[in-house]
Write a protein that holds these residues in place. Structure first.
Motif, PDB file in Angstrom:
ATOM      1  N   MET A   1      -8.344  -5.625  -6.261  1.00  0.00           N
ATOM      2  CA  MET A   1      -8.161  -4.400  -5.469  1.00  0.00           C
ATOM      3  C   MET A   1      -7.795  -4.686  -3.998  1.00  0.00           C
ATOM      4  O   MET A   1      -6.831  -4.120  -3.492  1.00  0.00           O
ATOM      5  CB  MET A   1      -9.461  -3.593  -5.595  1.00  0.00           C
ATOM      6  N   PRO A   2      -8.544  -5.564  -3.320  1.00  0.00           N
ATOM      7  CA  PRO A   2      -8.224  -5.782  -1.896  1.00  0.00           C
ATOM      8  C   PRO A   2      -6.811  -6.338  -1.695  1.00  0.00           C
ATOM      9  O   PRO A   2      -6.123  -5.959  -0.754  1.00  0.00           O
ATOM     10  CB  PRO A   2      -9.262  -6.810  -1.436  1.00  0.00           C
ATOM     11  N   LEU A   3      -6.375  -7.228  -2.607  1.00  0.00           N
ATOM     12  CA  LEU A   3      -5.049  -7.831  -2.451  1.00  0.00           C
ATOM     13  C   LEU A   3      -3.935  -6.844  -2.789  1.00  0.00           C
ATOM     14  O   LEU A   3      -2.914  -6.775  -2.088  1.00  0.00           O
ATOM     15  CB  LEU A   3      -4.916  -9.065  -3.350  1.00  0.00           C
ATOM     16  N   MET A   4      -4.114  -6.055  -3.839  1.00  0.00           N
ATOM     17  CA  MET A   4      -3.064  -5.087  -4.215  1.00  0.00           C
ATOM     18  C   MET A   4      -2.855  -4.080  -3.098  1.00  0.00           C
ATOM     19  O   MET A   4      -1.743  -3.776  -2.689  1.00  0.00           O
ATOM     20  CB  MET A   4      -3.464  -4.358  -5.504  1.00  0.00           C
ATOM     21  N   ARG A   5      -3.985  -3.573  -2.616  1.00  0.00           N
ATOM     22  CA  ARG A   5      -3.974  -2.623  -1.510  1.00  0.00           C
ATOM     23  C   ARG A   5      -3.258  -3.191  -0.283  1.00  0.00           C
ATOM     24  O   ARG A   5      -2.374  -2.571   0.277  1.00  0.00           O
ATOM     25  CB  ARG A   5      -5.434  -2.445  -1.138  1.00  0.00           C
TER      26      ARG A   5
ATOM     27  N   ARG B   1       0.250  -2.101   1.663  1.00  0.00           N
ATOM     28  CA  ARG B   1       0.239  -1.681   3.072  1.00  0.00           C
ATOM     29  C   ARG B   1       1.146  -2.561   3.919  1.00  0.00           C
ATOM     30  O   ARG B   1       1.809  -2.092   4.827  1.00  0.00           O
ATOM     31  CB  ARG B   1      -1.184  -1.751   3.639  1.00  0.00           C
ATOM     32  N   THR B   2       1.163  -3.867   3.612  1.00  0.00           N
ATOM     33  CA  THR B   2       1.908  -4.797   4.472  1.00  0.00           C
ATOM     34  C   THR B   2       3.402  -4.785   4.183  1.00  0.00           C
ATOM     35  O   THR B   2       4.192  -5.013   5.078  1.00  0.00           O
ATOM     36  CB  THR B   2       1.406  -6.252   4.272  1.00  0.00           C
ATOM     37  N   HIS B   3       3.778  -4.555   2.910  1.00  0.00           N
ATOM     38  CA  HIS B   3       5.182  -4.707   2.551  1.00  0.00           C
ATOM     39  C   HIS B   3       5.929  -3.389   2.387  1.00  0.00           C
ATOM     40  O   HIS B   3       7.021  -3.369   1.833  1.00  0.00           O
ATOM     41  CB  HIS B   3       5.305  -5.556   1.280  1.00  0.00           C
ATOM     42  N   THR B   4       5.320  -2.296   2.795  1.00  0.00           N
ATOM     43  CA  THR B   4       6.049  -1.022   2.794  1.00  0.00           C
ATOM     44  C   THR B   4       5.924  -0.433   4.190  1.00  0.00           C
ATOM     45  O   THR B   4       5.024  -0.804   4.948  1.00  0.00           O
ATOM     46  CB  THR B   4       5.452  -0.014   1.800  1.00  0.00           C
ATOM     47  N   ARG B   5       6.802   0.472   4.508  1.00  0.00           N
ATOM     48  CA  ARG B   5       6.764   1.051   5.846  1.00  0.00           C
ATOM     49  C   ARG B   5       5.940   2.319   5.923  1.00  0.00           C
ATOM     50  O   ARG B   5       5.447   2.685   6.979  1.00  0.00           O
ATOM     51  CB  ARG B   5       8.185   1.307   6.332  1.00  0.00           C
TER      52      ARG B   5
END
Ligand SMILES: Nc1ncnc2c1ncn2[C@@H]1O[C@H](COP(=O)(O)OP(=O)(O)O)[C@@H](O)[C@H]1O
Ligand SMILES: CC(C)(COP(=O)(O)O)[C@@H](O)C(=O)NCCC(=O)O
Ligand SMILES: [K+]
Length: 251
Positions: free
Chosen positions: A147-151, A155-159
């Motif tokens: 969960m923490p990594l998917m989230r 968040r990091t790779h979309t604007r």
């Protein structure tokens, strides 16, 4: 009393047990070495005779924490080390030293508790599944983002995916199709984890019929419970294996 530590990639899980009967004196989950020392020191009538630890962190971080424990509480830390075989379980990796120690201890603990074939699914920073056959052979397993990594990847790779922790928690009140970004992401990721769990159970069934026990552990296990209703939720499964790998004589 014995201090037990499970150092994952996101959090340190800790507990203090009585050496004689393993009853639990205190415990918790913290996000730094300093917070750990503060939390343990706050226990009243703390009398440690030893400390055991499992860590999936770097050698440097692990030895820094061992030094801090020695300096703060005056006890040496016994750190669980990779082995090819223990308590009837045989490590299934081509190179046994590469298997994550949390996975290995979870497998040891599960086989000890079940006494038959078992599937261990651990939802931490990463989601892991491990298979132990009825004869103790560890067959290997799977690793994917938890969960923490998917989230954080979303968040990091979309604007345009941005939201705070409080709304994330609120979004998980239901798994209905999301009507906001936070609902769509949080619920979508939970469904991914549930799909992972269901697929593992299917595979275990193909291997072993109905003769196996499923264990769910890790901080996000409750999110997946409904997808594996037959599973035993054992939050301290890694500690069960840790006690087997690092026995401490009570005196
Ligand atoms: N009481 C809690 N404190 C912190 N995180 C928690 C708690 N309960 C569940 N979690 C969730 O558990 C996950 C981390 O699981 P954990 O098994 O501790 O991971 P790791 O071993 O990789 O550090 C996170 O997604 C976190 O939000
Ligand atoms: C897969 C892991 C990163 C899981 O870590 P966690 O989610 O518990 O923080 C850890 O078990 C690890 O570093 N394993 C080594 C690689 C392997 O098991 O193949
Ligand atoms: K872990």
């Amino acid at each position: 009393m014995i201090l037990e530590l499970d150092c994952g990639n996101s959090f340190i899980k800790w507990r203090v047990i009585h050496a004689a009967d393993a009853t639990i004196n205190g415990g918790g989950i913290v996000d730094s070495d300093q917070a750990l020392v503060a939390a343990v020191a706050a226990l009243s009538s703390l009398r440690l005779i030893g400390c055991r630890m499992v860590s999936v962190r770097s050698e440097e971080e692990t030895s820094a924490l061992c030094a801090l424990i020695l300096a703060s509480f005056g006890v040496e830390v016994s750190v669980a080390q990779p082995v090819k075989e223990m308590a009837g379980v045989r490590n299934g990796y081509e190179d046994y030293q590469r298997l994550g120690m949390d996975r290995w201890l979870g497998a040891l603990g599960a086989y000890h508790l079940a006494g038959r074939a078992c599937l261990v699914i651990d939802f931490g920073t990463a989601a892991k599944a491990d298979y132990v056959a009825a004869d103790g052979e560890h067959l290997g397993g799977y690793i994917c983002p938890g969960m923490p990594l998917m989230r954080s990847q979303l968040r990091t790779h979309t604007r345009r995916i941005r939201y705070d922790d409080a709304s994330a928690e609120r979004a998980l009140g239901s798994l209905a199709p999301g009507r906001s970004t936070v609902e769509a992401v949080e619920r979508g990721c939970v469904l991914m984890l549930q799909g992972f769990a269901r697929t593992q159970v299917e595979q275990a069934r193909a291997l072993w019929g109905e003769d196996f026990t499923v264990f769910l552990t890790g901080g996000d296990a409750p999110l997946v419970q409904d997808a594996a209703p037959q599973a035993r939720i054992v939050p301290d499964l890694v500690f069960v294996g840790l006690a087997m790998a690092c026995p401490i004589e009570s005196r």
